[in-house]
Design a protein around this motif. Sequence first.
Motif, PDB file in Angstrom:
ATOM      1  N   LEU A 191      -7.516  -6.849  -9.724  1.00  0.00           N
ATOM      2  CA  LEU A 191      -6.207  -6.682  -9.093  1.00  0.00           C
ATOM      3  C   LEU A 191      -5.396  -7.962  -9.238  1.00  0.00           C
ATOM      4  O   LEU A 191      -5.663  -8.963  -8.577  1.00  0.00           O
ATOM      5  CB  LEU A 191      -6.373  -6.321  -7.613  1.00  0.00           C
ATOM      6  CG  LEU A 191      -7.070  -4.987  -7.331  1.00  0.00           C
ATOM      7  CD1 LEU A 191      -7.294  -4.810  -5.835  1.00  0.00           C
ATOM      8  CD2 LEU A 191      -6.267  -3.823  -7.904  1.00  0.00           C
ATOM      9  N   ASP A 192      -4.390  -7.911 -10.111  1.00  0.00           N
ATOM     10  CA  ASP A 192      -3.561  -9.082 -10.373  1.00  0.00           C
ATOM     11  C   ASP A 192      -2.087  -8.686 -10.470  1.00  0.00           C
ATOM     12  O   ASP A 192      -1.337  -9.281 -11.231  1.00  0.00           O
ATOM     13  CB  ASP A 192      -4.028  -9.762 -11.664  1.00  0.00           C
ATOM     14  CG  ASP A 192      -3.518 -11.186 -11.796  1.00  0.00           C
ATOM     15  OD1 ASP A 192      -2.927 -11.696 -10.830  1.00  0.00           O
ATOM     16  OD2 ASP A 192      -3.703 -11.782 -12.870  1.00  0.00           O
ATOM     17  N   PHE A 193      -1.702  -7.683  -9.696  1.00  0.00           N
ATOM     18  CA  PHE A 193      -0.296  -7.279  -9.661  1.00  0.00           C
ATOM     19  C   PHE A 193       0.543  -8.247  -8.817  1.00  0.00           C
ATOM     20  O   PHE A 193       1.768  -8.227  -8.886  1.00  0.00           O
ATOM     21  CB  PHE A 193      -0.152  -5.875  -9.081  1.00  0.00           C
ATOM     22  CG  PHE A 193      -0.416  -4.766 -10.059  1.00  0.00           C
ATOM     23  CD1 PHE A 193       0.075  -4.832 -11.353  1.00  0.00           C
ATOM     24  CD2 PHE A 193      -1.136  -3.645  -9.675  1.00  0.00           C
ATOM     25  CE1 PHE A 193      -0.153  -3.799 -12.249  1.00  0.00           C
ATOM     26  CE2 PHE A 193      -1.372  -2.604 -10.570  1.00  0.00           C
ATOM     27  CZ  PHE A 193      -0.882  -2.682 -11.857  1.00  0.00           C
ATOM     28  N   ASP A 194      -0.101  -8.988  -7.951  1.00  0.00           N
ATOM     29  CA  ASP A 194       0.540  -9.978  -7.067  1.00  0.00           C
ATOM     30  C   ASP A 194       1.226  -9.359  -5.854  1.00  0.00           C
ATOM     31  O   ASP A 194       1.295  -9.987  -4.804  1.00  0.00           O
ATOM     32  CB  ASP A 194       1.588 -10.832  -7.812  1.00  0.00           C
ATOM     33  CG  ASP A 194       0.998 -11.670  -8.919  1.00  0.00           C
ATOM     34  OD1 ASP A 194      -0.236 -11.669  -9.079  1.00  0.00           O
ATOM     35  OD2 ASP A 194       1.765 -12.316  -9.641  1.00  0.00           O
ATOM     36  N   ILE A 195       1.797  -8.185  -6.007  1.00  0.00           N
ATOM     37  CA  ILE A 195       2.648  -7.621  -4.955  1.00  0.00           C
ATOM     38  C   ILE A 195       2.029  -6.379  -4.325  1.00  0.00           C
ATOM     39  O   ILE A 195       1.083  -5.789  -4.847  1.00  0.00           O
ATOM     40  CB  ILE A 195       4.066  -7.315  -5.477  1.00  0.00           C
ATOM     41  CG1 ILE A 195       4.002  -6.372  -6.676  1.00  0.00           C
ATOM     42  CG2 ILE A 195       4.788  -8.611  -5.823  1.00  0.00           C
ATOM     43  CD1 ILE A 195       5.381  -5.930  -7.172  1.00  0.00           C
ATOM     44  N   TYR A 196       2.617  -5.979  -3.214  1.00  0.00           N
ATOM     45  CA  TYR A 196       2.037  -4.980  -2.315  1.00  0.00           C
ATOM     46  C   TYR A 196       1.913  -3.578  -2.912  1.00  0.00           C
ATOM     47  O   TYR A 196       0.810  -3.011  -2.980  1.00  0.00           O
ATOM     48  CB  TYR A 196       2.885  -4.932  -1.042  1.00  0.00           C
ATOM     49  CG  TYR A 196       2.571  -3.798  -0.100  1.00  0.00           C
ATOM     50  CD1 TYR A 196       1.458  -3.846   0.742  1.00  0.00           C
ATOM     51  CD2 TYR A 196       3.403  -2.682  -0.034  1.00  0.00           C
ATOM     52  CE1 TYR A 196       1.172  -2.808   1.619  1.00  0.00           C
ATOM     53  CE2 TYR A 196       3.127  -1.643   0.840  1.00  0.00           C
ATOM     54  CZ  TYR A 196       2.009  -1.709   1.657  1.00  0.00           C
ATOM     55  OH  TYR A 196       1.733  -0.682   2.516  1.00  0.00           O
ATOM     56  N   LYS A 197       3.004  -3.005  -3.353  1.00  0.00           N
ATOM     57  CA  LYS A 197       3.020  -1.573  -3.645  1.00  0.00           C
ATOM     58  C   LYS A 197       2.088  -1.175  -4.785  1.00  0.00           C
ATOM     59  O   LYS A 197       1.263  -0.258  -4.619  1.00  0.00           O
ATOM     60  CB  LYS A 197       4.449  -1.106  -3.922  1.00  0.00           C
ATOM     61  CG  LYS A 197       4.606   0.409  -3.840  1.00  0.00           C
ATOM     62  CD  LYS A 197       6.070   0.815  -3.845  1.00  0.00           C
ATOM     63  CE  LYS A 197       6.208   2.317  -3.687  1.00  0.00           C
ATOM     64  NZ  LYS A 197       7.635   2.745  -3.708  1.00  0.00           N
ATOM     65  N   PRO A 198       2.171  -1.805  -5.980  1.00  0.00           N
ATOM     66  CA  PRO A 198       1.239  -1.387  -7.041  1.00  0.00           C
ATOM     67  C   PRO A 198      -0.218  -1.693  -6.710  1.00  0.00           C
ATOM     68  O   PRO A 198      -1.119  -0.965  -7.148  1.00  0.00           O
ATOM     69  CB  PRO A 198       1.725  -2.162  -8.268  1.00  0.00           C
ATOM     70  CG  PRO A 198       2.466  -3.323  -7.717  1.00  0.00           C
ATOM     71  CD  PRO A 198       3.094  -2.853  -6.455  1.00  0.00           C
ATOM     72  N   THR A 199      -0.461  -2.753  -5.924  1.00  0.00           N
ATOM     73  CA  THR A 199      -1.832  -3.052  -5.502  1.00  0.00           C
ATOM     74  C   THR A 199      -2.363  -1.929  -4.625  1.00  0.00           C
ATOM     75  O   THR A 199      -3.512  -1.479  -4.784  1.00  0.00           O
ATOM     76  CB  THR A 199      -1.884  -4.389  -4.740  1.00  0.00           C
ATOM     77  OG1 THR A 199      -1.385  -5.432  -5.576  1.00  0.00           O
ATOM     78  CG2 THR A 199      -3.304  -4.714  -4.318  1.00  0.00           C
ATOM     79  N   LYS A 200      -1.545  -1.460  -3.715  1.00  0.00           N
ATOM     80  CA  LYS A 200      -1.934  -0.353  -2.832  1.00  0.00           C
ATOM     81  C   LYS A 200      -2.232   0.906  -3.645  1.00  0.00           C
ATOM     82  O   LYS A 200      -3.225   1.605  -3.403  1.00  0.00           O
ATOM     83  CB  LYS A 200      -0.824  -0.086  -1.821  1.00  0.00           C
ATOM     84  CG  LYS A 200      -1.162   0.992  -0.798  1.00  0.00           C
ATOM     85  CD  LYS A 200      -0.060   1.123   0.241  1.00  0.00           C
ATOM     86  CE  LYS A 200      -0.416   2.203   1.269  1.00  0.00           C
ATOM     87  NZ  LYS A 200       0.644   2.327   2.309  1.00  0.00           N
ATOM     88  N   VAL A 201      -1.398   1.191  -4.628  1.00  0.00           N
ATOM     89  CA  VAL A 201      -1.601   2.371  -5.483  1.00  0.00           C
ATOM     90  C   VAL A 201      -2.896   2.227  -6.275  1.00  0.00           C
ATOM     91  O   VAL A 201      -3.666   3.194  -6.404  1.00  0.00           O
ATOM     92  CB  VAL A 201      -0.403   2.567  -6.429  1.00  0.00           C
ATOM     93  CG1 VAL A 201      -0.697   3.664  -7.444  1.00  0.00           C
ATOM     94  CG2 VAL A 201       0.857   2.909  -5.643  1.00  0.00           C
ATOM     95  N   ALA A 202      -3.152   1.042  -6.802  1.00  0.00           N
ATOM     96  CA  ALA A 202      -4.373   0.815  -7.581  1.00  0.00           C
ATOM     97  C   ALA A 202      -5.615   1.060  -6.732  1.00  0.00           C
ATOM     98  O   ALA A 202      -6.585   1.692  -7.184  1.00  0.00           O
ATOM     99  CB  ALA A 202      -4.378  -0.603  -8.148  1.00  0.00           C
ATOM    100  N   ILE A 203      -5.605   0.573  -5.502  1.00  0.00           N
ATOM    101  CA  ILE A 203      -6.745   0.788  -4.611  1.00  0.00           C
ATOM    102  C   ILE A 203      -6.896   2.268  -4.301  1.00  0.00           C
ATOM    103  O   ILE A 203      -8.008   2.826  -4.347  1.00  0.00           O
ATOM    104  CB  ILE A 203      -6.575  -0.034  -3.321  1.00  0.00           C
ATOM    105  CG1 ILE A 203      -6.616  -1.532  -3.636  1.00  0.00           C
ATOM    106  CG2 ILE A 203      -7.647   0.329  -2.300  1.00  0.00           C
ATOM    107  CD1 ILE A 203      -6.239  -2.423  -2.473  1.00  0.00           C
TER     108      ILE A 203
END
Length: 260
Positions: A191-203
């Motif tokens: 997880l290296d998107f840095d920001i909230y929304k795409p990180t949440k989607v990835a999880i």
Amino acid sequence: MDDPSPTMHDPNTQSQQDYTYREALEAYFQESLGSGVEKMENFTKYTPRQTLARFLARYEIFKLIENVHGSIVECGVLFGGGLMGFANISTILEPYNFQRKIIGFDTFSGFPEVAAEDLEGLLERKSTHLKKGGFAAPNAYEDLKQSIEVFNKNRFLSHFSKVEVIKGDFEETCEKYISDHPHLVISCLYLDFDIYKPTKVAIEKLVNRIPKGGVIVFDELNEEAFPGETIAVMEMIGIPNLRIRRFTFEPRISYAVIGE
């Protein structure tokens, strides 16, 4: 994001000494003896210790999942150094494992948006890149595709695709990739998107594809400059549910082994 170029450095998170060192390194690289390939063969003369530390961390992460089935998915690619690091490590240590794909997602046009969660707190070290379009890397996608073509000339089983790069907004590209590849199993989710929304989607979309013994890697967990990643992990998994570990030689990368 993976290690940025000197032009993408951040005065809020980088010291003047960092800039001075990189300017000296750039000049030395240009003036140093040898052809381009010879310089790459002697890469330790030119590679910053921080970059070497991150490569060593990826090697250690790979060793954790070497005997875990599944592909490596990197969320946030930028120029592709981390992605191709995993690709080379896999090719060296398991040259016949054609089922281990190295898959990278990135917009290459920067952050599509910045959510309120990314701006929470005092943010004394708030990154100047924390804005719509932050960390844009124009032409990086095309450059990385060329890098993959060259990489394929120097590995076994090159008729099997090894590295895949998916360009676009992750909310859309993730759904399509899963639809097109319903068999996907993930040994390492980076997880290296840095920001909230795409990180949440990835999880939400990808963690259920990690078997026991697989690894989730965090690049900005507990990072003041980018709080969104931590908030997404807290909401979607819960910090107390993870045994979060780190490396003594690399301050930013942390990881958790699924099932521990």
